[in-house]
Each structure stands twice: as C-alpha cells, then as structure tokens.
Design a protein around this motif. Structure first.
Motif, PDB file in Angstrom:
ATOM      1  N   VAL A  13      -0.002  -3.365   3.752  1.00  0.00           N
ATOM      2  CA  VAL A  13       0.388  -2.038   3.253  1.00  0.00           C
ATOM      3  C   VAL A  13      -0.779  -1.067   3.376  1.00  0.00           C
ATOM      4  CG1 VAL A  13       1.063  -0.751   1.186  1.00  0.00           C
ATOM      5  CG2 VAL A  13       2.204  -2.895   1.748  1.00  0.00           C
ATOM      6  N   PHE A  14      -1.993  -1.515   3.090  1.00  0.00           N
ATOM      7  CA  PHE A  14      -3.170  -0.659   3.224  1.00  0.00           C
ATOM      8  C   PHE A  14      -3.317  -0.164   4.655  1.00  0.00           C
ATOM      9  CE2 PHE A  14      -7.616  -0.314   4.519  1.00  0.00           C
ATOM     10  CZ  PHE A  14      -8.024   0.743   3.726  1.00  0.00           C
ATOM     11  N   TYR A  15      -3.287  -1.088   5.610  1.00  0.00           N
ATOM     12  CA  TYR A  15      -3.473  -0.681   7.005  1.00  0.00           C
ATOM     13  C   TYR A  15      -2.339   0.205   7.499  1.00  0.00           C
ATOM     14  CZ  TYR A  15      -7.612  -3.444   7.806  1.00  0.00           C
ATOM     15  OH  TYR A  15      -8.887  -3.932   7.764  1.00  0.00           O
ATOM     16  N   VAL A  16      -1.110  -0.105   7.105  1.00  0.00           N
ATOM     17  CA  VAL A  16       0.039   0.669   7.578  1.00  0.00           C
ATOM     18  C   VAL A  16       0.049   2.068   6.966  1.00  0.00           C
ATOM     19  CG1 VAL A  16       2.572   0.777   7.517  1.00  0.00           C
ATOM     20  CG2 VAL A  16       1.427  -1.339   8.131  1.00  0.00           C
ATOM     21  N   SER A  17      -0.418   2.217   5.731  1.00  0.00           N
ATOM     22  CA  SER A  17      -0.347   3.519   5.077  1.00  0.00           C
ATOM     23  C   SER A  17      -1.639   4.336   5.179  1.00  0.00           C
ATOM     24  CB  SER A  17       0.011   3.340   3.601  1.00  0.00           C
ATOM     25  OG  SER A  17      -1.003   2.616   2.940  1.00  0.00           O
ATOM     26  N   PHE A  18      -2.773   3.692   5.222  1.00  0.00           N
ATOM     27  CA  PHE A  18      -4.038   4.416   5.159  1.00  0.00           C
ATOM     28  C   PHE A  18      -4.618   4.734   6.535  1.00  0.00           C
ATOM     29  CE2 PHE A  18      -8.689   4.604   4.529  1.00  0.00           C
ATOM     30  CZ  PHE A  18      -8.742   5.653   3.632  1.00  0.00           C
ATOM     31  N   VAL A  19      -4.701   3.757   7.389  1.00  0.00           N
ATOM     32  CA  VAL A  19      -5.364   3.937   8.690  1.00  0.00           C
ATOM     33  C   VAL A  19      -4.672   4.972   9.572  1.00  0.00           C
ATOM     34  CG1 VAL A  19      -6.036   2.749  10.819  1.00  0.00           C
ATOM     35  CG2 VAL A  19      -6.449   1.657   8.621  1.00  0.00           C
ATOM     36  N   PRO A  20      -3.328   5.014   9.673  1.00  0.00           N
ATOM     37  CA  PRO A  20      -2.703   6.006  10.564  1.00  0.00           C
ATOM     38  C   PRO A  20      -3.005   7.464  10.207  1.00  0.00           C
ATOM     39  CG  PRO A  20      -1.141   4.290  10.050  1.00  0.00           C
ATOM     40  CD  PRO A  20      -2.336   4.063   9.171  1.00  0.00           C
ATOM     41  N   GLN A  21      -3.435   7.732   8.992  1.00  0.00           N
ATOM     42  CA  GLN A  21      -3.777   9.103   8.614  1.00  0.00           C
ATOM     43  C   GLN A  21      -4.935   9.652   9.458  1.00  0.00           C
ATOM     44  OE1 GLN A  21      -4.181   9.799   4.348  1.00  0.00           O
ATOM     45  NE2 GLN A  21      -3.275   7.776   4.018  1.00  0.00           N
ATOM     46  N   PHE A  22      -5.733   8.775  10.001  1.00  0.00           N
ATOM     47  CA  PHE A  22      -6.912   9.174  10.749  1.00  0.00           C
ATOM     48  C   PHE A  22      -6.733   9.050  12.256  1.00  0.00           C
ATOM     49  CE2 PHE A  22      -8.194   7.631   6.581  1.00  0.00           C
ATOM     50  CZ  PHE A  22      -8.831   8.758   6.099  1.00  0.00           C
ATOM     51  N   VAL A  23      -5.509   8.854  12.702  1.00  0.00           N
ATOM     52  CA  VAL A  23      -5.233   8.682  14.127  1.00  0.00           C
ATOM     53  C   VAL A  23      -4.204   9.720  14.558  1.00  0.00           C
ATOM     54  CG1 VAL A  23      -4.354   7.092  15.870  1.00  0.00           C
ATOM     55  CG2 VAL A  23      -5.686   6.204  13.964  1.00  0.00           C
ATOM     56  N   ALA A  70      -4.592   1.948  20.425  1.00  0.00           N
ATOM     57  CA  ALA A  70      -6.010   1.706  20.727  1.00  0.00           C
ATOM     58  C   ALA A  70      -6.903   2.506  19.783  1.00  0.00           C
ATOM     59  CB  ALA A  70      -6.305   2.080  22.180  1.00  0.00           C
ATOM     60  N   ARG A  71      -6.496   3.751  19.476  1.00  0.00           N
ATOM     61  CA  ARG A  71      -7.292   4.560  18.551  1.00  0.00           C
ATOM     62  C   ARG A  71      -7.218   4.037  17.120  1.00  0.00           C
ATOM     63  NH1 ARG A  71      -4.830   8.652  21.506  1.00  0.00           N
ATOM     64  NH2 ARG A  71      -3.557   9.233  19.713  1.00  0.00           N
ATOM     65  N   THR A  72      -6.133   3.332  16.786  1.00  0.00           N
ATOM     66  CA  THR A  72      -6.017   2.723  15.464  1.00  0.00           C
ATOM     67  C   THR A  72      -6.994   1.569  15.321  1.00  0.00           C
ATOM     68  OG1 THR A  72      -3.694   3.345  15.387  1.00  0.00           O
ATOM     69  CG2 THR A  72      -4.392   1.649  13.852  1.00  0.00           C
ATOM     70  N   ALA A  73      -7.333   0.944  16.431  1.00  0.00           N
ATOM     71  CA  ALA A  73      -8.254  -0.193  16.387  1.00  0.00           C
ATOM     72  C   ALA A  73      -9.648   0.237  15.952  1.00  0.00           C
ATOM     73  CB  ALA A  73      -8.315  -0.868  17.757  1.00  0.00           C
ATOM     74  N   VAL A  74     -10.042   1.464  16.239  1.00  0.00           N
ATOM     75  CA  VAL A  74     -11.390   1.919  15.879  1.00  0.00           C
ATOM     76  C   VAL A  74     -11.577   1.981  14.359  1.00  0.00           C
ATOM     77  CG1 VAL A  74     -13.046   3.817  16.056  1.00  0.00           C
ATOM     78  CG2 VAL A  74     -11.750   3.105  18.064  1.00  0.00           C
ATOM     79  N   PRO A  75     -10.691   2.657  13.592  1.00  0.00           N
ATOM     80  CA  PRO A  75     -10.880   2.633  12.137  1.00  0.00           C
ATOM     81  C   PRO A  75     -10.726   1.236  11.540  1.00  0.00           C
ATOM     82  CG  PRO A  75      -9.241   4.287  12.736  1.00  0.00           C
ATOM     83  CD  PRO A  75      -9.624   3.567  13.975  1.00  0.00           C
TER      84      PRO A  75
END
Length: 127
Positions: free
Chosen positions: A50-60, A68-73
């Motif tokens: 849930v953390f990765y699905v909700s938090f990381v995409p905000q920065f991509v 591929a850009r999601t892999a960086v954060p």
C-alpha cells in the motif's frame, strides 16, 4: 530440591538436564533463517505494498517509461532503508545483554504505557 535446582524431574523422576546455549556452529543457520523470515514478512506485508502503490507514484510523471521512473524512488527508499535497519540491528545486538535483564522490559512496558495514557488524555481533552 527447590525449583530450578538439580534433582529429579517431577514428571519423569530423572535428573533434569542442564540448560545449555546453542552451539556456535548453529548461529549462521539461525541468522540466515531470521533474515529469510524478515524478508518474507516484508514482501508479504500488505502495508508495504500500500505504501509503494500510494506514495511513490506521487513523485513520478505519468506517461511512457513511468515504470522505469518509479524504480528510482523505490531504489532510493531501499538504499536508505537497508543501512538504517542494519544500524538498528547492530545497535540492538550490542544492547541485547542489557535489554534481556528482567527489569528492563518491565520499565519499557511501563514507560510506553504511561506515554500512551498521556497521549490518550491529551486527545480526550482537545476534543
């Protein structure tokens, strides 16, 4: 004899075997098993997903190459988390003799209980 002393076992009548520490040769096996259990619990932990699905995409930015850009954060998070947890593990390992003293868990439980009560009172008084 008194409890915990040498003498016949109450159930079998035989002398109780002394308690011994695990052999040193078994330590790598225990460490490996603990590591695998920790990694497995994190991979199967819904909160991590849930953390990765909700938090990381905000920065991509959306669009081509978003995966591929999601892999960086994600790699940045992992790169920061691994050394942090390694330091925590080493610290706890060093503190283990102190933490296993009978009085320390009691003090920790009472202190955390007091903190929770104070927080509950504070919340109750602000609403």
């Amino acid at each position: 004899m008194g409890a915990g002393g040498p003498g016949p076992d109450a159930d079998t009548g035989s002398a109780a075997a002394p308690v011994r520490d695990a052999p040193a040769a078994d330590e790598p096996h225990v460490a490996r098993r603990s590591f695998v259990m920790g990694v497995t619990s994190q991979l199967l932990n819904v909160k991590v997903v849930v953390f990765y699905v909700s938090f990381v995409p905000q920065f991509v930015r959306p669009g081509d190459g978003a995966a591929a850009r999601t892999a960086v954060p994600a790699a940045t998070f992992i790169g920061l988390a691994v050394p942090w947890w390694a330091c925590c593990i080493l610290l706890i390992d060093r503190l283990q003799p102190w933490l296993t003293r009978p009085s320390v868990p009691l003090v920790i439980e009472r202190l955390t209980g007091l903190i929770l009560v104070v927080l509950a009172v504070r919340i109750a008084l602000t609403h």
